[in-house]
Design an enzyme around this catalytic site. Structure first.
Site, PDB file in Angstrom:
ATOM      1  N   LYS A   1      -1.691 -10.153  -4.372  1.00 56.53           N
ATOM      2  CA  LYS A   1      -2.281 -10.751  -3.164  1.00 56.53           C
ATOM      3  C   LYS A   1      -3.743 -10.326  -3.046  1.00 56.53           C
ATOM      4  O   LYS A   1      -4.615 -11.145  -2.731  1.00 56.53           O
ATOM      5  CB  LYS A   1      -1.538 -10.286  -1.909  1.00 56.53           C
TER       6      LYS A   1
ATOM      7  N   GLY B   1       2.622  -1.647   8.358  1.00 53.45           N
ATOM      8  CA  GLY B   1       2.528  -2.869   7.565  1.00 53.45           C
ATOM      9  C   GLY B   1       3.889  -3.398   7.161  1.00 53.45           C
ATOM     10  O   GLY B   1       4.056  -4.585   6.901  1.00 53.45           O
TER      11      GLY B   1
ATOM     12  N   THR C   1       9.296 -10.072  18.659  1.00 52.28           N
ATOM     13  CA  THR C   1       9.747  -8.697  18.904  1.00 52.28           C
ATOM     14  C   THR C   1       9.377  -7.760  17.753  1.00 52.28           C
ATOM     15  O   THR C   1       9.694  -6.577  17.792  1.00 52.28           O
ATOM     16  CB  THR C   1      11.275  -8.660  19.113  1.00 52.28           C
TER      17      THR C   1
ATOM     18  N   ARG D   1       1.825   3.114  -0.517  1.00 51.92           N
ATOM     19  CA  ARG D   1       2.239   3.391   0.853  1.00 51.92           C
ATOM     20  C   ARG D   1       2.086   4.891   1.114  1.00 51.92           C
ATOM     21  O   ARG D   1       2.514   5.718   0.301  1.00 51.92           O
ATOM     22  CB  ARG D   1       3.704   2.986   1.041  1.00 51.92           C
TER      23      ARG D   1
ATOM     24  N   HIS E   1      -4.753   1.016   7.572  1.00 53.66           N
ATOM     25  CA  HIS E   1      -4.814   0.985   6.106  1.00 53.66           C
ATOM     26  C   HIS E   1      -6.192   1.471   5.664  1.00 53.66           C
ATOM     27  O   HIS E   1      -7.207   1.079   6.236  1.00 53.66           O
ATOM     28  CB  HIS E   1      -4.651  -0.449   5.580  1.00 53.66           C
TER      29      HIS E   1
ATOM     30  N   CYS F   1      -2.814  -8.175   5.194  1.00 51.17           N
ATOM     31  CA  CYS F   1      -3.596  -7.154   5.909  1.00 51.17           C
ATOM     32  C   CYS F   1      -4.601  -6.455   4.995  1.00 51.17           C
ATOM     33  O   CYS F   1      -5.765  -6.275   5.357  1.00 51.17           O
ATOM     34  CB  CYS F   1      -2.656  -6.132   6.538  1.00 51.17           C
TER      35      CYS F   1
END
Lengths: 337, 337
Positions: free
Chosen positions: B217, B164, B16, B239, B246, B133
């Site tokens: 990352k 994201g 969901t 952000r 992105h 991502c």
């Protein structure tokens, strides 16, 4: 010659624009000794009024005779207007502080950020250039580090607000956001594509090299202001859906190693800089912090471990204030000191 | 072992969520041979329905017994869920494709972007990690350049959309924008500060070094996927108020010189890449272009004159699709081929 008076006759060219309005407000806030203010604009905007010290002033049309008996003329009406009228104003005896790109790279014109190269004002010939907004905040943050460790290379990516384009762009972000929230597709006019909820990697015109003029301003103006042609700069400039406040992700390589703590210590006593850097307490600069502020906010200071002597910084400032109006009025203050 | 069947029993954990929903849609779009789909979620979301091939399916609660007779389990419910349940699923005989950060840097777990390192799938032990991502879109764009000219160093700054973070973050941008347009100050819950008309230089948690986990990352996952520990990476992740898509400003230094034209030619035949680079005609990638697309869009390709062998690129992709769901389903497609 503008020194030695107790008050000055000041013209603001482009008085109804986003930066022009801010210039008038900053003259008032900083209690610049204004004998009389002359708001000037194109024929289209003439007849409007602006407010200065709680008094309405009629905006007059800019003409070749606008600068009789003007001591200081602050220009922010675009390059074409500056190219045509700055020499007229200077010839009439005014000192021009020009916010456009028209004169910035002219070797005879000082390009000044007061915290960085106030000494360059000594050699002006009637026109002084105010640097580009994105350059000003970068050099205020980097000059103290350059003095200490000598910057060799800068890789900068900008997040620039729409107020840098002007009032119509602010309206376009406002109306575009409203349209999209109502599930309508906005029709952009100022930008080639919608800016609301989008990022545009396109500021100013593209050059044959693939760079934009904005990107080359960051390179060329920085070298001129730092007075160091050896500093290498590569830039990517991006418009983001923010009303006011430019942010910059800056990576520097220095000749001598600086730790993050050393950089933080140097910047914490640097003129015009606020170190806002305590990520553990979620302290880092953002556009919403800097609106209405005159300082350049620096945070996210980290050692870049990908090279021996590298640092990353996140630099945010109010592009209408320190990036334009405040810097111009600070130059005027130095001129009359 | 999942090869050799004509159709497969597929579980989606976090069904969901923003990525989970996208996974189900991508399985359908790409006609993945699904015998039966098992949407799983936390107790809170169990009982909801999701749609698959025009049929509503009941979302069941994720438990230790959820993976009996499951061939493939796509996980996107956060690291804690993956840490606990991925080994359970793998022990029950399923192959897990995990979209969280939980297993990515485990040396025994392949971290795969099909266009880049499909061969790493040969050595999986039941769990395969889907990269972050922001890493996926970067390595898809950089691998062909690395193969040709060997990348030594990457300086990357990201402009990451709120999707994201998840659905609540998309609501927060929506409601925050609405509030501000109505001159009310929004009350952020998902982010520490408002994201509407702002930029947050803060994605995931801060580490003692001053970097965020998201930034690390980009460094560590890139090296693992490229299979080259010599590639240096420094990242700043931000952000921005964009719903989906992105963007990344990427500066690379290579061992061998590549001109912008050479890079454009290499990328124009690279798998999963669309070169969208004709600034003279205002062609450059933007978030609004990539929503719903599976490819990684690359533009603003320029030679970086600040170093002998440097390039700048602007790379944009749909973070929910190629950045998450599409990459995971592509991995599943390779597994059954």
């Amino acid at each position: 010659m503008v020194k030695g008076k107790s008050s000055y006759r000041v013209a603001v060219v482009g008085a109804t624009g986003a930066v022009g309005e801010e210039m008038i407000q900053v003259l008032e806030e900083r209690k610049f000794p204004v004998e009389q203010l002359f708001p000037l604009a194109s024929a289209r905007s003439a007849g409007a009024t602006v407010e200065f010290h709680q008094k309405p002033l009629l905006v007059e049309e800019l003409t070749a005779t606008s600068f009789q008996d003007i001591d200081i003329a602050l220009f922010s009406a675009g390059s074409d207007v500056s190219k045509q009228f700055a020499p007229i104003a200077a010839n009439a005896g005014a000192v021009v502080i020009d916010n456009s790109a028209a004169w910035r790279m002219d070797p005879s014109v000082p390009l000044v950020v007061p915290e960085v190269n106030a000494h360059d004002l000594d050699r002006h010939g009637g026109i002084i250039a105010n640097p580009n907004c994105s350059t000003i905040q970068m050099v205020v943050a980097l000059k103290p580090l350059h003095d200490k460790a000598r910057i060799r290379r800068i890789v900068v990516t900008t997040f620039q607000s729409v107020s840098g384009t002007g009032k119509e762009a602010m309206d376009e972000l406002l109306e575009g956001s409203r349209a999209l929230l109502g599930f309508k597709e906005p029709q952009p006019k100022v930008y080639p594509y919608r800016i609301a909820f989008n990022c545009l990697p396109h500021i100013d015109e593209f050059l044959p090299s693939g760079y934009t003029k904005e990107e080359m301003k960051l390179a060329n103006e920085t070298r001129k202001i730092l007075g160091d042609s050896a500093v290498k700069v590569t830039a990517t400039t991006v418009r983001v859906p923010v009303f006011i406040g430019h942010s910059e992700s800056i990576n520097i390589e220095t000749e001598h190693r600086l730790t993050a703590n050393e950089a933080r210590a140097i910047l914490s006593t640097a003129p015009g800089v606020v170190v806002y850097d305590d990520p553990g307490h979620q302290i880092y600069p953002m556009p919403l912090d800097v609106v209405g502020k005159d300082e350049v906010y620096v945070g996210r200071i980290r050692e870049d471990e990908s090279i021996p002597n590298g640092l990353n910084l996140w630099v945010v400032a109010d592009n209408l204030r320190k990036g334009a109006a405040v810097n111009a009025v600070q130059i005027a203050e130095l001129l009359i000191r």
